[in-house]
Motif scaffolding. Structure first.
Motif, mmCIF file in Angstrom:
data_model
loop_
_atom_site.group_PDB
_atom_site.id
_atom_site.type_symbol
_atom_site.label_atom_id
_atom_site.label_comp_id
_atom_site.label_asym_id
_atom_site.label_seq_id
_atom_site.Cartn_x
_atom_site.Cartn_y
_atom_site.Cartn_z
ATOM 1 N N GLN A 15 0.807 -1.212 0.000
ATOM 2 C CA GLN A 15 0.000 0.000 0.000
ATOM 3 C C GLN A 15 0.851 1.277 0.000
ATOM 4 O O GLN A 15 0.358 2.354 0.351
ATOM 5 C CB GLN A 15 -0.954 -0.009 1.194
ATOM 6 C CG GLN A 15 -2.005 -1.104 1.139
ATOM 7 C CD GLN A 15 -2.986 -0.917 -0.013
ATOM 8 O OE1 GLN A 15 -3.390 0.203 -0.327
ATOM 9 N NE2 GLN A 15 -3.366 -2.002 -0.665
ATOM 10 N N LEU B 18 -3.082 1.815 -5.828
ATOM 11 C CA LEU B 18 -2.515 0.578 -5.288
ATOM 12 C C LEU B 18 -3.567 -0.271 -4.580
ATOM 13 O O LEU B 18 -3.341 -1.451 -4.310
ATOM 14 C CB LEU B 18 -1.361 0.874 -4.318
ATOM 15 C CG LEU B 18 -0.112 1.510 -4.919
ATOM 16 C CD1 LEU B 18 0.954 1.703 -3.847
ATOM 17 C CD2 LEU B 18 0.429 0.668 -6.071
ATOM 18 N N GLY C 118 -1.358 3.892 -1.974
ATOM 19 C CA GLY C 118 -2.287 2.932 -1.408
ATOM 20 C C GLY C 118 -3.445 3.573 -0.657
ATOM 21 O O GLY C 118 -3.706 4.775 -0.766
#
Length: 231
Positions: A141, A185, A211
């Protein structure tokens, strides 16, 4: 000057916005990070879905905020979307940061990726709470080890009733002026509900190459996006 009301997702409190809030204030705006009932320094306060909606409305009304940009991350997009309807002409814009969005009569659990029964079972197993993520859950992430340690170490159990009670909407969400921030992400495309809302001329899509927790992984870029949304 805009007044940013910042609401983080499940397990998190106002502390999650420290770096972003500092950037917003440095740019001359107000920043009001909110800790929802039952979380962080407000652990032990009973909370359902509508409690969290009222927490956000109270932050706006008790501080008599105007030109409000409501920002909801992850889970908190659901109460933020409802609160956006309820603050009337105080609202300038709502920003959903890689978040869920409310659907009338549906709950966060309704769209849970493992199914509502799996989430309900987890909540029941842990005494009415959804337990925080582990460090392994945060892999991929865009977070450093230090950022993961802060995220995991400061998270608190999330009140389960806020996840299973349904949202209440009084108007179509697509009528609100909104920006949706998709963190790539965590998946390249918004979910189908968000994709439908993005067909509204009042909604804008912005993508971030990071992320699900950009307030940790890219706080300066997230602050820039929030400032642009308020312009």
């Amino acid at each position: 000057m805009a007044e940013f009301v910042l609401v983080a997702g499940a397990w998190l409190g106002s502390w999650a916005w420290d770096e972003v809030a500092a950037q917003l204030r440095a740019a001359g705006h107000g920043a009001h990070p909110v800790t929802l009932s039952g979380l962080a320094d407000r652990q032990g306060v009973p909370a359902g879905q509508q409690t969290h909606v009222q927490d956000i409305v109270d932050e706006v009304e008790h501080n008599d905020l105007r030109d409000v940009v409501l920002v909801g991350h992850s889970y908190s997009g659901i109460p933020v979307g409802q609160a956006a309807e309820r603050i009337g002409d105080r609202l300038a814009r709502v920003v959903f940061v890689d978040s869920e969005v409310p659907t009338g009569g549906e709950s966060f659990a309704s769209g849970f990726w493992q199914g509502p029964a799996a989430l309900a079972a987890s909540i029941a197993e842990h005494g009415g709470f959804w337990m925080p993520l582990t460090a392994a859950d945060c892999d991929g992430q865009g977070l450093t080890g230090q950022q993961i340690a802060r995220l995991v170490g400061s998270s608190t159990p999330h009140p389960g009733a806020t996840l299973t009670e349904p949202a209440v909407l009084t108007r179509p969400l697509g009528e609100l002026p909104a920006t949706y921030v998709k963190c790539l992400l965590d998946g390249p495309e918004p979910n189908p509900t968000v994709a439908g809302l993005l067909t509204s001329e009042r909604w804008q899509l912005v993508k971030m190459d990071t992320g699900h927790w950009p307030m940790f992984s890219q706080p300066q870029e997230l602050a820039r996006i929030l400032l642009a949304a308020a312009a």
